[in-house]
Design a protein around this motif. Structure first.
Motif, PDB file in Angstrom:
ATOM      1  N   LEU A 299     -19.528 -14.897 -29.971  1.00  0.00           N
ATOM      2  CA  LEU A 299     -19.296 -14.356 -31.519  1.00  0.00           C
ATOM      3  C   LEU A 299     -21.299 -13.394 -31.762  1.00  0.00           C
ATOM      4  CD1 LEU A 299     -17.440 -17.002 -32.735  1.00  0.00           C
ATOM      5  CD2 LEU A 299     -17.021 -15.127 -32.183  1.00  0.00           C
ATOM      6  N   SER A 300     -22.098 -13.986 -31.189  1.00  0.00           N
ATOM      7  CA  SER A 300     -22.992 -13.366 -31.325  1.00  0.00           C
ATOM      8  C   SER A 300     -23.237 -11.586 -31.125  1.00  0.00           C
ATOM      9  CB  SER A 300     -24.530 -14.216 -30.954  1.00  0.00           C
ATOM     10  OG  SER A 300     -25.908 -13.880 -31.631  1.00  0.00           O
ATOM     11  N   SER A 301     -22.674 -11.831 -29.452  1.00  0.00           N
ATOM     12  CA  SER A 301     -22.978 -10.920 -28.921  1.00  0.00           C
ATOM     13  C   SER A 301     -21.662  -9.876 -28.937  1.00  0.00           C
ATOM     14  CB  SER A 301     -22.977 -11.585 -27.356  1.00  0.00           C
ATOM     15  OG  SER A 301     -21.167 -11.241 -26.922  1.00  0.00           O
ATOM     16  N   GLY A 302     -21.200  -9.697 -30.068  1.00  0.00           N
ATOM     17  CA  GLY A 302     -20.067  -8.734 -30.166  1.00  0.00           C
ATOM     18  C   GLY A 302     -18.823  -8.946 -29.581  1.00  0.00           C
ATOM     19  N   ALA A 303     -18.992  -9.869 -28.202  1.00  0.00           N
ATOM     20  CA  ALA A 303     -17.926  -9.596 -26.485  1.00  0.00           C
ATOM     21  C   ALA A 303     -16.569 -10.109 -27.377  1.00  0.00           C
ATOM     22  CB  ALA A 303     -18.615 -10.725 -25.782  1.00  0.00           C
ATOM     23  N   LEU A 304     -15.974 -10.758 -28.360  1.00  0.00           N
ATOM     24  CA  LEU A 304     -14.403 -11.465 -28.727  1.00  0.00           C
ATOM     25  C   LEU A 304     -14.604 -10.289 -30.005  1.00  0.00           C
ATOM     26  CD1 LEU A 304     -14.651 -14.909 -28.232  1.00  0.00           C
ATOM     27  CD2 LEU A 304     -14.079 -12.919 -26.700  1.00  0.00           C
ATOM     28  N   ASP A 305     -13.503  -9.560 -30.260  1.00  0.00           N
ATOM     29  CA  ASP A 305     -12.565  -9.261 -31.551  1.00  0.00           C
ATOM     30  C   ASP A 305     -12.641 -10.325 -32.412  1.00  0.00           C
ATOM     31  OD1 ASP A 305     -11.912  -8.097 -33.739  1.00  0.00           O
ATOM     32  OD2 ASP A 305     -10.364  -7.171 -32.419  1.00  0.00           O
ATOM     33  N   VAL A 306     -13.106 -10.386 -33.395  1.00  0.00           N
ATOM     34  CA  VAL A 306     -12.319 -12.473 -33.906  1.00  0.00           C
ATOM     35  C   VAL A 306     -11.929 -12.116 -35.452  1.00  0.00           C
ATOM     36  CG1 VAL A 306     -13.191 -14.100 -32.257  1.00  0.00           C
ATOM     37  CG2 VAL A 306     -14.521 -13.083 -34.619  1.00  0.00           C
ATOM     38  N   ASP A 307     -12.841 -10.695 -35.823  1.00  0.00           N
ATOM     39  CA  ASP A 307     -12.830  -9.899 -37.377  1.00  0.00           C
ATOM     40  C   ASP A 307     -10.913 -10.344 -37.282  1.00  0.00           C
ATOM     41  OD1 ASP A 307     -15.247 -10.356 -37.781  1.00  0.00           O
ATOM     42  OD2 ASP A 307     -15.632  -8.431 -37.498  1.00  0.00           O
ATOM     43  N   SER A 308     -10.146  -9.099 -36.507  1.00  0.00           N
ATOM     44  CA  SER A 308      -9.313  -8.838 -37.335  1.00  0.00           C
ATOM     45  C   SER A 308      -8.601  -9.349 -36.899  1.00  0.00           C
ATOM     46  CB  SER A 308      -8.456  -7.737 -35.513  1.00  0.00           C
ATOM     47  OG  SER A 308      -9.310  -8.299 -34.203  1.00  0.00           O
ATOM     48  N   MET A 309      -8.510 -10.686 -36.034  1.00  0.00           N
ATOM     49  CA  MET A 309      -7.798 -11.998 -36.093  1.00  0.00           C
ATOM     50  C   MET A 309      -7.459 -12.736 -37.524  1.00  0.00           C
ATOM     51  SD  MET A 309      -8.883 -13.393 -32.458  1.00  0.00           S
ATOM     52  CE  MET A 309      -8.342 -15.054 -32.717  1.00  0.00           C
TER      53      MET A 309
END
Length: 353
Positions: A299-309
């Motif tokens: 989450l810190s690295s921005g490797a996953l898109d969770v904001d759109s979830m």
């Protein structure tokens, strides 16, 4: 302080309680955000299933250290942290091997022990995972579901060059799809009936599909996968009959991973599993210093898109409305977060005095 206690089907109450008092090895945490998931809704709708009536629900917790542990362990005051929710006895065969999730007397914060739907809680300071300062607290609230996906896919091993099919495009399915893609899978397909969820998943370049009939789904998948079939199939839906379907889709010598919480018993073709030498894995828990820590790093690295979830944010004072949203919104509610910091606490009152 305000807490939300669940007493049975459809019965969750916002109540006033005294502030918790931490032991010497515990920190006092001001809860910021709590994510609600399918298991919370299942308890609210049909429980008790696992949860204990009268418990404070909520196991996807991010908070801020208000008072560090008196014994000097753990994070310092003001640091954002993920609260460990998997609590073993510490003495059994599994706990001694750092497999607390398999403890026969396992307790889970938010199910059998008071959880995060409260303004404050106390927690073992040594098992808090610090969230880097640049990570928004609401994004960090997804560390728990990310850690579920991390732990599960680790059981399969390397996904490099492998074809992956995921049944269920909810929070866990979406995270598994992103992690499989990031892990080098040659093909990732999510089988999901909801058009809105499919549209979100497609933003990441992941293939989605759906057909109402099982045979039609199987035919469509055959056109999307290598001739050999699906190397890895991940069942995230928990819907009746899907695990059996997932096993049929798994190629000979392939692996099936069970993540969705089933609502009842499932009939499986054991002869097919045996003769085709298919491997079946189950996964449910996560460890604070491994899976959760990795989730926070992702989450810190921005490797996953969770904001759109994150589709809904509701204040703790409206907790009844939050569960009704989950009941009524269907696929439109991917991840609902409860804001537990919106109501003033004692420290706010002191500052305003």
């Amino acid at each position: 302080m305000k807490v939300a206690r669940w007493y049975g089907q459809g019965d969750i109450r916002l109540e006033d309680e005294s502030m918790p008092v931490p032991d010497s090895g515990e920190a006092l945490i001001r809860v910021l955000w709590v994510g609600l998931c399918g298991s919370d809704l299942e308890e609210f709708d049909s429980g008790p299933i696992v949860a204990r009536p009268g418990v404070i629900l909520g196991h996807e917790i991010v908070g801020e250290v208000l008072e560090p542990a008196a014994d000097g362990t753990g994070p310092r005051k003001g640091q954002a942290v993920i609260v460990d929710v998997v609590i073993g006895c510490g003495r059994c065969y599994w706990c001694q091997r750092h497999e607390e999730g398999l403890c026969p007397t396992l307790e889970v914060r938010g199910q059998t022990r008071d959880g995060g739907l409260a303004q404050y809680l106390t927690a073992d300071a040594s098992r808090l995972v610090v969230v880097p300062s640049g990570v928004p607290a609401d994004r960090a609230a997804l560390a728990e579901p990310v850690s579920v996906a991390v732990r599960a896919l680790r059981k399969i091993g390397s996904l490099l060059g492998r074809s992956v099919v995921i049944y269920g495009g909810g929070t866990i399915g979406m995270l598994c799809a992103q992690l499989a893609q990031r892990g080098g899978a040659s093909t990732v397909v999510v089988v999901e009936p909801g058009a809105l969820r499919r549209s979100v998943i497609q933003r990441w370049g992941v293939v989605t599909m759906w057909a109402d009939a099982e045979e039609e789904r199987k035919t469509l998948l055959q056109g999307l996968l290598p001739v050999r079939g699906a190397d890895v199939v991940v069942e995230c839906s928990g819907r009746s009959g899907v695990a059996r379907e997932a096993a049929r889709v798994t190629r000979r010598g392939g692996s099936m991973l069970l993540l969705g919480v089933p609502v009842g018993e499932e009939n499986m073709d054991l002869l097919d599993l045996m003769l085709a030498e298919k491997s079946v894995f189950g996964s449910a828990a996560h460890m604070w210093d491994d899976d959760v820590a990795v989730a926070v790093d992702l989450l810190s690295s921005g490797a996953l898109d969770v904001d759109s979830m994150i589709t809904h944010r509701v204040p703790l004072e409206d907790i009844g409305h939050a569960f009704r949203l989950l009941q009524e919104s269907g696929e439109a509610a991917i991840k609902l977060l409860v804001d537990c910091s919106s109501a003033p606490g004692p420290e706010d009152e002191d500052e305003n005095a």
